[in-house]
Write a protein that holds these residues in place. Sequence first.
Motif, short mmCIF file in Angstrom:
data_model
loop_
_atom_site.label_atom_id
_atom_site.label_comp_id
_atom_site.label_asym_id
_atom_site.label_seq_id
_atom_site.Cartn_x
_atom_site.Cartn_y
_atom_site.Cartn_z
N UNK A 20 0.79 -1.23 0.00
CA UNK A 20 0.00 0.00 0.00
C UNK A 20 0.82 1.29 0.00
N UNK A 21 2.09 1.21 0.37
CA UNK A 21 2.88 2.44 0.47
C UNK A 21 3.65 2.69 -0.83
N UNK A 22 2.90 3.04 -1.86
CA UNK A 22 3.47 3.39 -3.16
C UNK A 22 2.42 4.19 -3.93
N UNK A 225 -3.76 14.75 5.04
CA UNK A 225 -2.52 15.22 4.42
C UNK A 225 -2.35 16.73 4.48
N UNK A 226 -3.42 17.45 4.84
CA UNK A 226 -3.32 18.91 4.90
C UNK A 226 -2.71 19.31 6.24
N UNK A 227 -1.41 19.17 6.29
CA UNK A 227 -0.66 19.43 7.51
C UNK A 227 0.62 20.17 7.15
N UNK A 247 4.17 9.60 4.61
CA UNK A 247 4.37 10.86 3.89
C UNK A 247 3.00 11.49 3.63
N UNK A 248 3.00 12.67 3.06
CA UNK A 248 1.73 13.31 2.71
C UNK A 248 0.99 12.49 1.65
N UNK A 249 1.73 11.87 0.75
CA UNK A 249 1.08 11.01 -0.25
C UNK A 249 0.39 9.83 0.42
N UNK A 250 1.04 9.25 1.43
CA UNK A 250 0.42 8.15 2.17
C UNK A 250 -0.86 8.61 2.86
#
Length: 397
Positions: A20-22, A225-227, A247-250
């Motif tokens: 899942x992390x991709x 992700x809005x951090x 990451x933000x993408x994750x």
Amino acid sequence: MHSQQFLNIDRLLSQTVFFWQFSAFHSSDYPWRTTHESLSHWLDGLTLVEVQELKRVPEKLTQALSVFIPEVHDLYELSQLEQLQAAKLVMPKGLDSGINGRKWQQITNLSALGIQYSQPQDQWLEWCGGKGYLGRVLNVASGKPVTTLEWQDALCHSGQEYADKHQLDMTFIQGDALATSASELIRANQHAIALHACGDLHVSLIQKGIDKSIDAITLSPCCFHLTQSSVYEGLSALSKQTQIRLSKDDLRLPLQETVTAGKRTQHHREQEMQYRLGFNALQQFVTGNDNYVPVPSIKKSLLSDGFEAFCQWASEHKNLQLPDDIDFFYWLNKGKEAFVVMEKCDLVQQVFKRPLEVWLCLDRALLLEEAGYEARIGEFCLKEDTPRNIVIQAKKA
């Protein structure tokens, strides 16, 4: 306490991070092509229609993927949350003016849960409240005054104008929820409530609420992700010990569900993704650079002009000179092929989206429990109303 549920999900997500992390969008093939051949072979045999059907039925998808990834079954079970129930609110006619049906369902459901869970001694604090739609319902249904904090001055003005016109006991405050000054609005005898407050905004509410010993909080988190941080910073003691690095993408992953999208919206998404992927392959060929070049958001009407028009539009935005002899049909097919790979990668990621979202919400609930609050987590509406249907509620123990 939610610690065991968090630890169990954390362990399983850590064990399956490879799946899942991709980025599915940037994948030219399955990351597991050579390591999990049986899974790859099964995916290769699926048609796009079958992929989309599996996405619509999580139970069926979980059953299918658990053959190849055993942890998927337990993750699914651990991510099933209670559907929290409250007496249905009967609102006066016209209060839903300007609000669509799904949004109104979310607003009334969350309000009903907040009222049932803990009536404030003093007032409601509507956090990042926009025009105060939620506050309207809370004031009418409970009779308690509402203070609404909102960043955009125009929304404050519109909301206050409506409240005054309809004699609602609401006070709008223009302000930044992330600023230290926002703490001045929080008092012990309040119940703060937020519907789909994004990222740092809902974290700020939790932290400021704890600092001010607020009586109760009801919030539906969104857009993790809005951090301001480039990586996820755990909130609870347990999350600070995890091996998972996000990451933000994750953090965008839970937001990529499209269960509420209609056929027309899904068709536009499919077409746009094919166009973007096709153009990306084209620009890589023209420039000789394998890097992905992001293209701005487009009006959906532009899609009806066809792939060639899209490429001309995109190349103008990226200052790219396209040759005159381009076979656009060839590059569109490249986009369609890449889209199939992306959808099949996303199909595998699909079973991890909800567990990751629950993991993030549990982190918030655990922080509240560590601060001495009783906390609960559940669903406040159907997924058909919104995929972001998780609510966290906490009150002083």
